[in-house]
Design a protein around this motif. Sequence first.
Motif, short mmCIF file in Angstrom:
data_model
loop_
_atom_site.label_atom_id
_atom_site.label_comp_id
_atom_site.label_asym_id
_atom_site.label_seq_id
_atom_site.Cartn_x
_atom_site.Cartn_y
_atom_site.Cartn_z
N THR A 1 2.37 0.94 -0.79
CA THR A 1 2.41 1.79 -1.97
C THR A 1 3.76 1.67 -2.67
O THR A 1 3.83 1.51 -3.91
CB THR A 1 2.15 3.26 -1.60
OG1 THR A 1 0.87 3.37 -0.96
CG2 THR A 1 2.16 4.15 -2.83
N ALA A 2 4.83 1.72 -1.91
CA ALA A 2 6.17 1.67 -2.50
C ALA A 2 6.41 0.34 -3.21
O ALA A 2 6.85 0.30 -4.37
CB ALA A 2 7.22 1.89 -1.42
N ILE A 3 6.12 -0.75 -2.53
CA ILE A 3 6.43 -2.07 -3.09
C ILE A 3 5.52 -2.38 -4.28
O ILE A 3 5.99 -2.84 -5.34
CB ILE A 3 6.31 -3.15 -2.00
CG1 ILE A 3 7.38 -2.92 -0.92
CG2 ILE A 3 6.44 -4.55 -2.60
CD1 ILE A 3 7.21 -3.77 0.31
N LEU A 4 4.23 -2.12 -4.14
CA LEU A 4 3.30 -2.41 -5.24
C LEU A 4 3.55 -1.50 -6.44
O LEU A 4 3.42 -1.92 -7.59
CB LEU A 4 1.86 -2.29 -4.76
CG LEU A 4 1.44 -3.32 -3.71
CD1 LEU A 4 0.02 -3.05 -3.23
CD2 LEU A 4 1.57 -4.75 -4.24
N SER A 5 3.94 -0.26 -6.17
CA SER A 5 4.26 0.65 -7.27
C SER A 5 5.44 0.12 -8.07
O SER A 5 5.43 0.14 -9.32
CB SER A 5 4.60 2.04 -6.72
OG SER A 5 5.07 2.89 -7.75
N ALA A 6 6.45 -0.39 -7.38
CA ALA A 6 7.65 -0.88 -8.07
C ALA A 6 7.34 -2.09 -8.94
O ALA A 6 7.77 -2.16 -10.10
CB ALA A 6 8.73 -1.23 -7.05
N ILE A 7 6.58 -3.05 -8.40
CA ILE A 7 6.34 -4.26 -9.20
C ILE A 7 5.37 -3.99 -10.35
O ILE A 7 5.42 -4.68 -11.37
CB ILE A 7 5.86 -5.43 -8.32
CG1 ILE A 7 4.51 -5.13 -7.67
CG2 ILE A 7 6.90 -5.76 -7.26
CD1 ILE A 7 3.95 -6.31 -6.90
N GLN A 8 4.51 -2.97 -10.20
CA GLN A 8 3.64 -2.60 -11.32
C GLN A 8 4.39 -1.78 -12.36
O GLN A 8 4.09 -1.85 -13.57
CB GLN A 8 2.44 -1.81 -10.81
CG GLN A 8 1.47 -2.64 -9.98
CD GLN A 8 0.33 -1.78 -9.42
OE1 GLN A 8 -0.48 -1.22 -10.16
NE2 GLN A 8 0.30 -1.66 -8.10
N SER A 9 5.38 -1.01 -11.90
CA SER A 9 6.16 -0.20 -12.83
C SER A 9 7.08 -1.06 -13.70
O SER A 9 7.44 -0.67 -14.81
CB SER A 9 7.00 0.82 -12.06
OG SER A 9 6.18 1.75 -11.37
N PHE A 10 7.46 -2.23 -13.18
CA PHE A 10 8.35 -3.12 -13.92
C PHE A 10 7.72 -4.51 -14.02
O PHE A 10 8.15 -5.46 -13.36
CB PHE A 10 9.72 -3.20 -13.22
CG PHE A 10 10.42 -1.88 -13.12
CD1 PHE A 10 11.11 -1.37 -14.21
CD2 PHE A 10 10.39 -1.14 -11.95
CE1 PHE A 10 11.76 -0.15 -14.14
CE2 PHE A 10 11.03 0.08 -11.86
CZ PHE A 10 11.72 0.58 -12.96
N PRO A 11 6.66 -4.64 -14.81
CA PRO A 11 5.93 -5.91 -14.88
C PRO A 11 6.76 -7.07 -15.41
O PRO A 11 6.40 -8.23 -15.22
CB PRO A 11 4.77 -5.59 -15.84
CG PRO A 11 5.25 -4.42 -16.64
CD PRO A 11 6.09 -3.62 -15.71
N GLU A 12 7.88 -6.76 -16.08
CA GLU A 12 8.74 -7.83 -16.59
C GLU A 12 9.61 -8.44 -15.49
O GLU A 12 10.24 -9.48 -15.70
CB GLU A 12 9.63 -7.29 -17.71
CG GLU A 12 10.77 -6.38 -17.29
CD GLU A 12 10.35 -4.94 -16.98
OE1 GLU A 12 11.25 -4.11 -16.73
OE2 GLU A 12 9.13 -4.65 -17.01
#
Length: 394
Positions: A82-93
Amino acid sequence: MAVLPEQVIYMDNNATTRIAPEVLDAMMPYLTQFYGNPSSMHTFGGQVGQAISQARQQIADLLGADPGEIVFTSCGTESDSTAILSAIQSFPEKNHVITTRVEHPAVKNLCDNLEIFTGRKYHVTRLPVAADGTLDMQRYRESLTDDTAIVSVMWANNETGVLFPVEEMAQIARERGVLFHTDAVQAVGKVPINLRETAIDFLSLSGHKLHAPKGIGVLYVRKGTPYIPFMNGGHQEHGRRGGTENVASIIGLGRACALAAEKMEEENTRVRALRDKLEQGLLSTVPKALRNGHPTQRLPNTANISFEYVEGEAILLHMNQLNICASSGSACTSGSLEPSHVLRAMGVPFTAAHGSIRFSLSIYNTEEEVDFVLARMPDIITKLRALSPFWEDK
């Protein structure tokens, strides 16, 4: 006939722990009498919701966090994802993730999959470790870039117990505008944690590592941190994780966290002394035995010992005949014949990496148990080495 727990010398607590009697007592009413849905409008369900709030507070107290920053999950693995996927989805750039070469498979395999199976190409930097399992902080600083979405570094290694300076690492990440996650599954309850005084954005823990049941975990999410749920559904957890709450296990985890706070000193005194006695006894009585991991920068309960020129699986089988439980590495990789990726990253010689045994103690272990193991391990290793063609010339 099944082997009764009281007949077992259990030194595999980094794999899982027994449920504390006090935890089971706290859980039982919510498995029998108070079975209402905590989301229900009626009083019968509402009182269950109040019990969950109390457990959330107990967990927050142990972590030095606010109750609103605690999200209940099914396990440490879900929390990590959840933590890792949330971060990469929150910052797609951003397409860069930093981790280490010695992470638990829950983080290691997720990062591997990011590079291989996702539609977007992610780049993962895996920080190496020294021979004693510690990190090079300068190399870490140099690895951070403007494209880094998240750093994920475990607080304590599950195989060696080596502690990483995650509080310092989190502060460095914040200064670069990068989110920081730590898998603290092995650290919670064994080392003091005060998240209010750190820059850590996400922290994962798992109940069954601190005398709560399996199937319950927590993700700490610092207030204000960008967050995208991994599991969508109902409004549970304020919309941060769908699914009806695992009530009894949540209650148990809350009680376990309160107990952990009470037992922290014992973990770092009596349990540490037992660990040291076991480790020093093995190193002094068994030739060609070596400790894996930093001598002091470790969890108080963990000893990882390599016995050269023998197979770890064979050692465990002989120990099992004496009802001694330990591990050859992470429980999540125990079915593999490959040497531990953690020990390989540390540069442990191949002849020793295959013969590594992890002993992990708890507050329920005794000095008599340590004496029993010390009295029998030298004979086990001697017998196995007598069968080894590699030992003849040593």
